[in-house]
Design a protein around this motif. Structure first.
Motif, short mmCIF file in Angstrom:
data_model
loop_
_atom_site.label_atom_id
_atom_site.label_comp_id
_atom_site.label_asym_id
_atom_site.label_seq_id
_atom_site.Cartn_x
_atom_site.Cartn_y
_atom_site.Cartn_z
N PHE A 176 17.75 97.86 1.63
CA PHE A 176 16.84 96.46 1.31
C PHE A 176 17.72 95.39 1.48
O PHE A 176 18.61 95.23 1.38
N LEU A 177 17.48 94.26 2.22
CA LEU A 177 18.37 93.52 2.40
C LEU A 177 17.97 91.75 1.14
O LEU A 177 16.43 92.51 0.23
N TYR A 178 18.76 91.20 0.49
CA TYR A 178 18.31 90.74 -0.60
C TYR A 178 19.24 89.46 -0.39
O TYR A 178 20.68 89.23 -0.25
N THR A 179 18.55 88.24 -0.38
CA THR A 179 19.42 86.74 -0.53
C THR A 179 18.30 85.49 -1.14
O THR A 179 17.79 86.33 -1.60
N TRP B 286 20.79 82.64 6.33
CA TRP B 286 19.04 82.70 6.32
C TRP B 286 18.95 83.31 7.96
O TRP B 286 17.93 84.58 7.80
N ARG B 287 18.98 83.03 8.63
CA ARG B 287 19.72 83.27 9.97
C ARG B 287 20.19 84.41 10.35
O ARG B 287 18.91 85.35 11.44
N PHE B 288 21.29 84.42 10.12
CA PHE B 288 22.15 85.87 10.33
C PHE B 288 20.96 87.54 9.19
O PHE B 288 21.12 88.22 10.81
N THR B 289 20.07 86.74 8.20
CA THR B 289 19.55 87.48 7.34
C THR B 289 18.20 87.64 8.27
O THR B 289 17.75 89.53 8.41
N LYS B 290 17.68 87.04 8.31
CA LYS B 290 15.90 87.18 9.50
C LYS B 290 17.07 88.40 10.74
O LYS B 290 16.32 89.97 10.88
N TRP B 291 18.29 88.36 10.93
CA TRP B 291 18.69 89.29 12.59
C TRP B 291 19.13 90.45 12.24
O TRP B 291 18.27 91.41 12.56
N GLN C 93 17.28 91.71 9.37
CA GLN C 93 15.73 92.38 9.37
C GLN C 93 15.23 93.12 11.19
O GLN C 93 14.52 94.28 10.76
N ASP C 94 15.38 91.99 11.40
CA ASP C 94 14.67 92.40 13.22
C ASP C 94 15.46 93.67 13.71
O ASP C 94 14.33 94.70 13.91
N LYS C 95 16.65 93.97 13.34
CA LYS C 95 17.16 94.90 14.28
C LYS C 95 17.20 96.32 13.64
O LYS C 95 17.24 97.13 13.78
N PHE C 96 17.15 95.87 12.07
CA PHE C 96 17.60 97.56 11.51
C PHE C 96 16.15 97.89 10.58
O PHE C 96 15.98 98.96 9.70
N GLY C 97 15.07 96.54 10.81
CA GLY C 97 13.73 96.47 10.57
C GLY C 97 13.77 97.50 8.70
O GLY C 97 12.89 97.91 8.41
N VAL C 98 14.14 96.49 8.09
CA VAL C 98 14.12 96.64 6.61
C VAL C 98 13.04 95.14 6.20
O VAL C 98 12.82 94.36 6.54
N GLU C 99 13.16 95.53 4.39
CA GLU C 99 12.50 94.74 4.34
C GLU C 99 13.20 93.60 3.62
O GLU C 99 14.40 93.36 3.09
N LEU C 100 13.01 92.40 3.40
CA LEU C 100 14.57 90.96 3.05
C LEU C 100 13.48 91.05 1.42
O LEU C 100 12.30 90.92 0.96
N TRP C 101 14.14 90.63 0.14
CA TRP C 101 13.97 90.17 -1.29
C TRP C 101 14.67 88.86 -1.46
O TRP C 101 15.64 88.96 -0.93
N LYS D 30 5.34 90.74 6.36
CA LYS D 30 5.10 92.00 5.82
C LYS D 30 5.93 92.64 4.95
O LYS D 30 6.12 93.61 4.60
N LYS D 31 7.18 92.22 5.72
CA LYS D 31 8.85 92.94 5.26
C LYS D 31 9.37 92.26 4.16
O LYS D 31 10.55 92.46 4.61
N THR D 32 8.71 90.70 3.76
CA THR D 32 9.78 90.20 3.39
C THR D 32 8.72 88.89 1.99
O THR D 32 7.80 88.92 1.64
#
Length: 374
Positions: free
Chosen positions: A76-79, A95-100, A102-110, A148-150
């Motif tokens: 999962f991502l955290y920033t 944050w733009r890189f974090t969105k990338w 999330q999109d590419k790896f299909g993961v959650e962000l906290w 749904k993943k943030t």
């Protein structure tokens, strides 16, 4: 440009000319290698421009995180964001890189909003910090994260689930450790001394809430690394895995290549709420140029994109590598003038902001979808 300021890089001060090789050595982090980039490209299907251009340049334990991902144990991502003022372009890169990711790896962000930190460190009222928390949320949502993943965590609002974990962290950190990492003094308020404990919690909180053992990956500006050097040592003592980290360079301030952009000097930062006219005025008036004093000299000698802020900023907004290479070539040759280079940047930034501001307005009705429900 010769720096007159001794370089400082920590979560509370970034000053002087930044030597990233020195930071790698001093912080004990590892530069991203061609092999690392190749692996990310294989898994993601492409490389983000910020990786191709070395904007994200170093890491901690990235390969372990990707090993787990390939085993089916998604990270999962955290920033996060310290809400004490308006958002500027320098905030958006991470944050733009974090969105990338999330999109590419299909993961959650906290995503953590550290309203407690900013209240403790800034000369602002509690209500002012809450107002900025709301405003900053709009900018984060406008970047298009998957609702749904943030999950937004606001330290004071989510204290019920964060504080029990924070005191476990705090029990493992000594005052001398904090003083050495951040330069705190005996006169520092006790809340600021405790704060790193709160910033550590999202490293493992999702696993506590769900009884899982997922890796955590943190994209961040390299100045935030000291918090997580401490966190990485502590979380292992609490039975959790160390987080992996991806480190970003700083988007330079408009007036030159030293330090980083700050919303404390609004005239010298492009804010996400700036009008096209304001953007044009700020870039034309303040953007440090690598051009020659006269048009004649520039045509003859060419410009230096390595110190030109407009060109350096284009690395964040012109995603077409071929176009960026041509701009650099034309500027070095003298074919492209400084004013023309600024115009290219102005058009790019205003095009980005027009879309961002539209989504920012729409975000006012979406905050509840992103706030983590306790």
């Amino acid at each position: 440009m010769v720096s007159k300021v001794s370089p400082k890089v920590n979560p509370y001060e970034v000053e002087g000319k930044i030597d990233y090789d020195r930071i790698v050595k001093d912080f004990g982090i590892k530069k991203l290698t061609k092999s690392d980039l190749g692996r990310i490209k294989r898994l993601a299907g492409e490389l983000h421009p910020y990786l191709r251009r070395g904007i994200f340049f170093a890491n901690r334990d990235l390969n372990w995180c990707l090993d787990e991902y390939e085993k089916g144990n998604k990270f999962f991502l955290y920033t996060g964001c310290g809400p004490s003022g308006p958002i500027h372009l320098g905030h958006l890169g991470t944050w733009r890189f974090t969105k990338w990711l999330q999109d590419k790896f299909g993961v959650e962000l906290w995503f953590q909003f550290t309203d407690d930190e900013k209240f403790l460190f800034k000369n602002k009222s509690y209500q002012e910090i809450q107002d900025w928390t709301y405003e900053n949320m709009l900018d984060v949502i406008a970047l298009g994260f998957d609702s749904k993943k943030t999950h937004f965590l606001v330290d004071t609002k989510h204290a019920g689930i964060m504080y029990p974990e924070a005191i476990k962290v705090a029990k493992k950190i000594t005052f001398s450790t904090i003083k050495a990492a951040f330069g705190f003094k005996d006169s520092s308020n006790i809340g600021s001394i405790f704060y790193t404990s709160m910033q550590t919690v999202p490293v493992f909180l999702p696993n506590v809430l769900r009884n899982e053992k997922r890796p955590c990956l943190i994209p961040l500006g390299v100045d935030q690394d000291p918090h997580f050097r401490i966190s990485r040592d502590v979380v292992e003592k609490l039975g959790h895995k160390k987080p992996a980290v991806l480190h970003s360079k700083f988007m330079p301030p408009i007036t030159g290549l030293e330090g980083k952009m700050s919303s404390s000097f609004a005239d010298h930062a492009i804010l996400t709420t700036d009008t096209p006219k304001q953007v044009k005025k700020k870039i034309n008036k303040y953007a440090f140029s690598g051009g020659q004093p006269t048009v004649e000299e520039h045509r003859k000698l060419g410009g230096n994109p390595d110190i030109d802020v407009s060109f350096q900023w284009l690395k964040y907004f012109e995603f077409d590598d071929n176009k960026l290479v041509q701009i650099e070539k034309d500027y070095r040759s003298g074919k492209l003038l400084s004013g023309e280079l600024k115009l290219i940047l102005i058009e790019k930034v205003n095009s980005f902001l027009a879309e961002h501001q539209k989504k920012r307005e729409q975000a006012k009705k979406q905050i509840d979808k992103y706030l983590y429900k306790i």
